[in-house]
Design an enzyme around this catalytic site. Structure first.
Site, PDB file in Angstrom:
ATOM      1  N   SER A 195       0.822  -1.291   0.158  1.00  9.41           N
ATOM      2  CA  SER A 195      -0.047   0.028  -0.087  1.00  9.41           C
ATOM      3  C   SER A 195       0.989   1.248  -0.056  1.00  9.41           C
ATOM      4  CB  SER A 195      -1.033   0.118   1.278  1.00  9.41           C
ATOM      5  OG  SER A 195      -1.717   1.164   1.060  1.00  9.41           O
TER       6      SER A 195
ATOM      7  N   GLY B 149       1.638  11.013   4.444  1.00  6.05           N
ATOM      8  CA  GLY B 149       0.452  11.256   5.288  1.00  6.05           C
ATOM      9  C   GLY B 149      -0.703  10.923   4.627  1.00  6.05           C
ATOM     10  N   LEU B 150      -0.761   9.678   4.223  1.00  5.24           N
ATOM     11  CA  LEU B 150      -2.122   9.005   3.937  1.00  5.24           C
ATOM     12  C   LEU B 150      -3.166   9.928   2.751  1.00  5.24           C
ATOM     13  CD1 LEU B 150      -3.031   7.679   7.227  1.00  5.24           C
ATOM     14  CD2 LEU B 150      -2.298   6.419   5.318  1.00  5.24           C
TER      15      LEU B 150
ATOM     16  N   ASN C 285      -4.129  -0.837   8.905  1.00  2.61           N
ATOM     17  CA  ASN C 285      -2.922   0.185   9.204  1.00  2.61           C
ATOM     18  C   ASN C 285      -2.925   0.585  10.371  1.00  2.61           C
ATOM     19  OD1 ASN C 285      -0.576   1.469   9.118  1.00  2.61           O
ATOM     20  ND2 ASN C 285      -1.030   3.176   7.294  1.00  2.61           N
TER      21      ASN C 285
ATOM     22  N   CYS D   1       0.802   3.941  10.654  1.00  2.35           N
ATOM     23  CA  CYS D   1       1.402   5.045   9.697  1.00  2.35           C
ATOM     24  C   CYS D   1       2.271   6.109  10.726  1.00  2.35           C
ATOM     25  CB  CYS D   1       0.362   5.728   9.163  1.00  2.35           C
ATOM     26  SG  CYS D   1       0.919   7.165   7.956  1.00  2.35           S
TER      27      CYS D   1
ATOM     28  N   LYS E 148      -1.827  -4.282  10.252  1.00  2.60           N
ATOM     29  CA  LYS E 148      -0.238  -3.938   9.864  1.00  2.60           C
ATOM     30  C   LYS E 148       0.297  -3.316  11.080  1.00  2.60           C
ATOM     31  CE  LYS E 148       2.127  -1.700   6.219  1.00  2.60           C
ATOM     32  NZ  LYS E 148       2.129  -1.196   4.641  1.00  2.60           N
TER      33      LYS E 148
ATOM     34  N   ILE F  26       6.808  -5.244   8.183  1.00  3.74           N
ATOM     35  CA  ILE F  26       6.674  -4.074   8.823  1.00  3.74           C
ATOM     36  C   ILE F  26       6.299  -2.984   8.063  1.00  3.74           C
ATOM     37  CG2 ILE F  26       8.431  -4.720  10.600  1.00  3.74           C
ATOM     38  CD1 ILE F  26      10.512  -3.187   9.247  1.00  3.74           C
ATOM     39  N   ASN F  27       5.424  -1.796   8.725  1.00  6.05           N
ATOM     40  CA  ASN F  27       5.288  -0.692   8.487  1.00  6.05           C
ATOM     41  C   ASN F  27       6.840   0.308   8.215  1.00  6.05           C
ATOM     42  OD1 ASN F  27       4.329   1.995   7.377  1.00  6.05           O
ATOM     43  ND2 ASN F  27       2.245   1.494   8.023  1.00  6.05           N
ATOM     44  N   THR F  28       6.758   1.428   7.871  1.00  2.43           N
ATOM     45  CA  THR F  28       7.973   2.185   7.776  1.00  2.43           C
ATOM     46  C   THR F  28       8.574   2.573   9.167  1.00  2.43           C
ATOM     47  OG1 THR F  28       6.828   4.392   7.604  1.00  2.43           O
ATOM     48  CG2 THR F  28       7.558   3.311   5.568  1.00  2.43           C
TER      49      THR F  28
END
Lengths: 305, 243
Positions: free
Chosen positions: A21, A72-73, A128, A131, A166, A192-194
């Site tokens: 994503s 930022g989505l 998510n 974020c 996530k 993993i996310n960032t």
């Protein structure tokens, strides 16, 4: 002939390669470049209840073997995702997709998922809670086991589709969050996310990103991701989608050996628009090189016993 | 958009910190002047977007200023070196705008993408005026190139060491035009926005992740919603820009 098929919560994927994503929009930019139906699935652009522009620019920065983003989505909001984006996605992709959803309250998550639940093209939800670019947003849920569990329960109530949570790497112990999500009914986890990071411009002597911090991704984070997938695999029984720095077929296999049932490819798509295609095409030869007949058999293979 | 490997034909300085490079490779993805390429540079992760000065079958020419790690490495490239490039990115300038007397306004390193535009407008039989703005005489480049095409060129320098003393907006005053195209720094754009009497197109730059619309890294707000500088831009109409 090698077998690249894997199964995620009862749905079979032709291969474990899924664009992550935020790195693949709603697919159609890439469909101009190649037939994206070769992909295992797609995790579409993180969707929220309301439309979001995201953070002020600059919101992208170079980093060692990777990049920082503080987008930022940005997304048009769930209503427009349903009325405009998903029809375009369905035109170029005919397999089940992961609906990536973000929110600012437990109710937000439930609202967005309930709206999306009736969409046939959605095979799984990917929630998510991690974020790093939205203050007071997703990450607040992803760093606290109780909050993570609350989001999981709320989403499970509004859908019968499999729910993957996530996870954020920006925590002391990711297995605690993983276990909390599993106990709350999550069908799987994706990680993993960032990683939260920063760059500073030597000319201005100020952070490069207007948001000051951003999420770090790219090949540099792969060892961190592998370690976390490995640890989470030991801690839970539910399936894991592994991601973090995957750029090659070898990376996919390495991530699966750590415990991932499928993998997502993020940053690599931005640098190399054909990254996922190349990985999928190279996978059989790399499997043969390492004497792997079926990818299903290697999941968690790096663990003892 | 196309991806390909391009061979450096030449790469040389034409003004202080400004280089001109000719690249041999596929040009089938280029559709309009004002588009850009995104070039992979060894040792850096993100590709670097660079505007296109000119192109013909099999050859792309770029002019760039060394402003950071990417362009400094690119400046060291020698003939024969090869680069992985995404070509034909962005919308480019719209040459179908109803204009007979277009004015092209370039500021410093924003000048290059106007060259191919100038060529195409002249080919269409338009009466093209060009205003080029620099800080001082030593920094001037491309004046001859635009003149040779047949455009009426006016140069402005901030310190008055060459041409008209002042900004591009000072040079614009005596020019008869019915549409403008511009590329340059934001401060120049704001001055043009306050001075220009017609419609026009501005080319923007922004830090980019992918360059082809996937990451939303370079979004900006316009009167018609958010746009991605890399894909929906870099060229925006005057009427849609929020200053």
């Amino acid at each position: 002939m090698v077998d690249t098929r894997v199964t995620l919560s009862g749905i079979e994927l032709a291969n474990p390669v899924i664009p992550a994503s935020g790195a693949f929009g709603f697919g159609y930019e890439f469909a101009e470049l190649y037939d994206i139906n070769i992909l295992g699935s797609i995790s579409f652009k993180g969707t929220t209840k309301e439309p979001r522009f995201g953070n002020p620019t600059p919101r992208i920065a170079e980093a060692s073997a990777g990049l920082l983003n503080s987008v930022g989505l940005q997304n048009p909001g769930v209503n427009k995702v349903i009325s405009e984006e998903l029809p375009k996605l369905k035109k170029c992709f005919n397999k089940p997709v992961l609906a990536n959803v973000s929110g600012f309250s437990v109710e937000d998550y439930a609202y967005t998922c309930e709206k999306l639940d009736t969409e046939d093209c959605i095979g799984w939800f990917e929630i998510n809670i991690s974020c790093p670019n939205v203050h007071g947003g997703g990450l607040a849920f992803g760093t606290d086991p109780k909050n993570a569990a609350a989001v999981t329960r709320a989403v499970k109530k509004v859908t019968n589709k499999p729910v993957y949570i996530k996870l954020s790497p920006n925590v002391t112990d990711i297995t605690e969050i993983a276990k909390a999500c599993e106990a709350a009914g999550a069908d799987g986890l994706s990680l993993i996310n960032t990683l939260l990071g920063m760059r500073i411009d030597l000319k201005t002597k100020k952070p490069v990103l207007t948001n000051k911090t951003g999420g770090f991704s790219g090949p540099a984070v792969k060892p961190v991701a592998l370690r976390m997938v490995y640890d989470v695999y030991e801690a839970v029984k539910i399936p894991i989608i592994g991601m973090g720095g995957i750029s090659t077929a070898e990376d996919v296999i390495e991530m699966m050996l750590a415990g991932a049932r499928a993998t997502e490819v993020g940053a690599a798509n931005l640098i190399e628009p054909f990254a996922c295609k190349n990985i999928i095409e190279n996978l059989p030869a790399v499997m043969e090189k390492y004497n792997i007949k079926s990818l299903n058999e290697i999941i968690g293979g790096a663990h003892n016993g | 958009m196309t991806q390909g490997i391009y061979r450096v034909i030449s790469n040389r300085p034409i003004a202080p910190s400004v280089y001109k490079a000719e690249l041999a490779g596929d040009t089938s993805g280029l559709t309009a002047p004002g588009q850009f390429i995104n070039i992979k540079i060894e040792g850096l992760y993100l590709r670097r977007p660079i505007s296109i000065y000119d192109y013909d079958e099999g050859k792309i020419t770029v002019i760039y200023k060394t402003v950071g790690a990417g362009t400094e490495k690119l400046a060291k490239a020698a003939p024969g070196d090869k680069f992985d490039i995404l070509a034909g990115l962005g919308n480019g300038f719209d040459i179908s705008k109803p204009t007979q007397k277009p004015l092209l306004i370039g500021g410093g390193v924003g000048i290059p993408p106007l060259y191919k535009l100038c060529r195409e407008l002249l080919q269409k039989g338009k009466r093209v005026s060009v205003v080029l703005g620099f800080n001082k005489k030593e920094e001037i480049f491309c004046e001859k190139e635009f003149s040779s095409l047949g455009a009426a060129v006016t140069v402005a320098t901030v310190d008055g060491s060459y041409g008209i003393k002042g900004f591009v907006t000072d040079a614009m005053r005596n020019i008869d035009y019915d549409f403008f195209y511009t590329c340059g720094p934001l401060a120049m754009y704001k001055a043009i926005e306050n001075t220009a009497v017609t419609s026009g197109q501005f080319s923007f730059e922004e830090r980019m992740g992918c360059g082809f619309g996937a990451c939303m890294g370079c979004s900006c707000k316009t009167k018609y919603g958010s746009k991605r500088i890399c894909k929906d831009g870099p060229v925006l109409d005057r009427e849609e820009i929020i200053w």
